[in-house]
Design an enzyme around this catalytic site. Structure first.
Site, mmCIF file in Angstrom:
data_model
loop_
_atom_site.group_PDB
_atom_site.id
_atom_site.type_symbol
_atom_site.label_atom_id
_atom_site.label_comp_id
_atom_site.label_asym_id
_atom_site.label_seq_id
_atom_site.Cartn_x
_atom_site.Cartn_y
_atom_site.Cartn_z
ATOM 1 N N TYR A 163 18.779 -10.296 0.856
ATOM 2 C CA TYR A 163 18.696 -11.743 1.420
ATOM 3 C C TYR A 163 19.568 -12.963 0.541
ATOM 4 C CZ TYR A 163 15.883 -10.688 5.506
ATOM 5 O OH TYR A 163 15.473 -9.959 6.433
ATOM 6 N N GLU A 194 -5.091 12.525 -3.576
ATOM 7 C CA GLU A 194 -4.140 11.859 -2.465
ATOM 8 C C GLU A 194 -4.816 10.872 -1.410
ATOM 9 O OE1 GLU A 194 -2.721 15.414 -0.251
ATOM 10 O OE2 GLU A 194 -1.975 14.066 1.265
ATOM 11 N N ASP A 210 -4.274 17.696 -0.851
ATOM 12 C CA ASP A 210 -4.226 18.664 0.403
ATOM 13 C C ASP A 210 -3.479 19.881 -0.322
ATOM 14 O OD1 ASP A 210 -5.621 16.787 1.739
ATOM 15 O OD2 ASP A 210 -4.099 16.393 2.988
#
Lengths: 400, 400
Positions: free
Chosen positions: A129, A228, A280
């Site tokens: 911006y 996680e 996991d």
């Protein structure tokens, strides 16, 4: 007031030299170091701009050389322990076709210089911006702006300067921390040091800021557990697992953000604490989350030296855990299979470790994956009462 | 130790009655209230199970009635200020076809009872994996398990019990908080109350836990600023905007999680502080983030009474701000246009407000959207030095 990247003369974090529990005295040294590195940053930017300027003055075409950012330009040295960017460079010569990008690169460097001088920072979006006031050099979209920023970052990483030192900070949310850790956060304006005790947040946690270089630590914890999922973090936090196990819990909430990785790395280096990952058991947890935490990622190898945690080790969930703990599983999806095969075929990290290659092959043969919360099959707190204590008794068997 | 939903006899948060800054004395009352509500929860679960049992004993088919969860079964009363679930119910009768779901519903209720009795909690994922030990009643996938949990939640919401009271907690990450606020987090095991001062975290922040009912507050802040992006939060936090403006900053990081919404609601109720939302000017920021924060969402109307912030008002970025501040914009995408038109045609909240309907129509006519960070066009700290102070001088002009 702001978080500042502070590397010492040999381009490694200086606070490495402080000893465990004695970090509090390091603030005035940090302050000097910050001033020195700010000067270095401004000097390096000015030098790069001067080169362009003098070429133009001599009527020659100026050019800049940026390291190539891709997996094909990555080296992995086991002893160093992280992905390094290779020697391939791409050149940008000032021509009619490149004039906009060239101008944008220089303006972005000027913005960085201004940020250092005013002790401020900008996110990628802020920078985009800001460019809206650069008339013809304004970026058309954020992808354009991000590429230029990444190039500049890679350029100065060769000088040992991180993006944070250039004062470009991530937009992303930091991880959450709880446990036996006191964080020192100096305010350079007032000279006051905030002392943040991560064991005093009740059921809540400490949220890691976008920049962490100015932080130092005080801890007697035995290890850092990088988790996680938010759900598992909340379970271990609510049941004060960190108290029983004398550790520090960090919620990564998926692939850890830059700030979270750098926070864990600093903590691990400065306090000599081992880091264990608990994710996991699937190719995403292993190859995206754990691999990124430990050695970095391919398209951002110029960051790895600062942002990865080479000493991290894999607590679980391992493919063998699925067998040993009779965990409920899901079939591997096509994307999982592709990810695991890619890791075996192309990833220098997994190729360098026989143990990991074997584990990935085992996962592919079983054809299933398991989440860390699958341990809940044996009771919600089985993970606290059985799984983690059993694992932590055999740290030397953790995957590398 | 755990976060516990605590509603008083009239089903409204009891702490509402404590006055600003005097919350610390409320802990023993909270403790009694928790015990009373735990008894109520166990009683309600037992009653529901008894009904099924007695029907079976009499040789009749048992059935259960769940409120329908959809936008079509939602009421919006301006005075109440939030979406309420309507009267439509769906029945589940025990037949050969429904026997699994029926059994699963009862087992899930039994799990909830056990969680209350052992002072523990479970995430959706935990509950799913727990079922793996329910032999034939095990859930086949998480969608199945989530639906049953949502039904149970809707069932007991009619009794004024939230999902948190049933001890089912979200997996998701909570928001970050910084500023003039002290959070009290009692530990029911030790009787100790953690006093968490959100002005003392340096560049970091307080990370909201999954459950917030047990928290109480101490503050003299003038307002709460709920911020969409992490980048904007970090800017306001690093420059200590909360100090200058005497306020509390909350990072929502997109659509606020349940815990974040409930946290803001409790804070606003108990300390009588206004809440101002500061989000992107696009249909997602307006209709998904702000609308969900203020009045709730369609498919979870059974939650709104607990989780929305009816008093919230819209600071910006408004469609008119795009004009007034000459902000850089992006064209509205098809999905944006669809979202805005949907809001005008079907959403009871936007239909109830002429000002909002006009603002959405203005946005559609302009055909553009603007991000909150677009203010950086005028300088990185224009938002702090100009935009927010100017806006805060004209609170009465905020959109409702």
């Amino acid at each position: 007031m702001l978080g500042l990247a502070v590397w010492s003369r040999d381009e490694e974090p200086m606070a490495k030299k402080t000893t465990r529990g004695k970090a509090a005295g390091a603030e005035s040294a940090l302050r000097k170091e910050k001033a020195r590195l700010d000067r270095k940053t401004v000097t390096k930017i000015t030098e790069a701009a001067d080169k362009v300027h003098s070429k133009i003055s001599r009527g020659q075409k100026p050019e800049m050389h940026f390291p190539v950012r891709s997996l094909s330009n990555v080296r992995y040295d086991k002893r160093k322990g992280y992905f390094e960017i290779g020697r391939s460079k791409k050149s940008r010569t000032l021509t009619v076709n490149t004039v906009r990008t060239f101008a944008q690169t220089l303006r972005m460097m000027a913005l960085s210089k201004e940020l250092v001088e005013t002790d401020d920072f900008a996110t990628k979006r802020d920078a985009y911006y800001q460019s809206k006031n650069w008339t013809d050099a304004a970026f058309r979209d954020q992808a354009e702006s991000d590429t230029v920023m990444d190039d500049i970052e890679a350029l100065f990483s060769v000088e040992g300067l991180s993006r944070e030192q250039l004062r470009f900070v991530p937009d992303e949310h930091g991880g959450a921390v709880a446990g036996r850790l006191v964080v020192h956060d100096p305010d350079y304006e007032t000279g006051r040091v905030h002392r943040i005790d991560c064991s005093q947040f009740g059921s809540g946690a400490y949220s890691i800021p976008s920049m962490v270089e100015h932080l130092s630590f005080e801890t007697k914890a035995r290890f850092v557990l990088a988790i996680e999922t938010g759900g598992m973090f909340q379970r271990l936090q609510s049941h004060r697992f960190w108290q029983k196990a004398n550790c520090i819990l960090v919620s990564m909430a998926g692939v850890p953000t830059r700030a979270t990785r750098r926070f864990i790395r600093k903590l691990s280096d400065e306090c000599s604490i081992p880091v264990y990952a608990f994710v996991d058991c699937d190719p995403y947890g292993i190859s995206n989350i754990y691999r990124t935490l430990k050695v970095g990622s391919g398209n951002a190898a110029h960051l790895s030296r600062f942002f990865c945690v080479p000493g991290a080790r894999f607590l679980g969930v391992t493919p063998q855990d699925i067998v040993d703990y009779e965990l409920p599983t899901h079939p591997l999806k096509d994307v999982d299979v592709k990810r695991a095969k890619d890791a075996l075929a192309n990833d220098p990290f997994f190729q360098s470790s026989k143990l990991w290659a074997a584990a990935l092959r085992q996962l592919l043969e079983m054809g299933v994956r398991a989440e860390q919360q699958a341990l809940a099959k044996w009771g919600l707190n089985y993970v606290i009462d059985e799984y983690l204590p059993r694992k932590l008794k055999a740290v030397k068997h953790f995957l590398p």
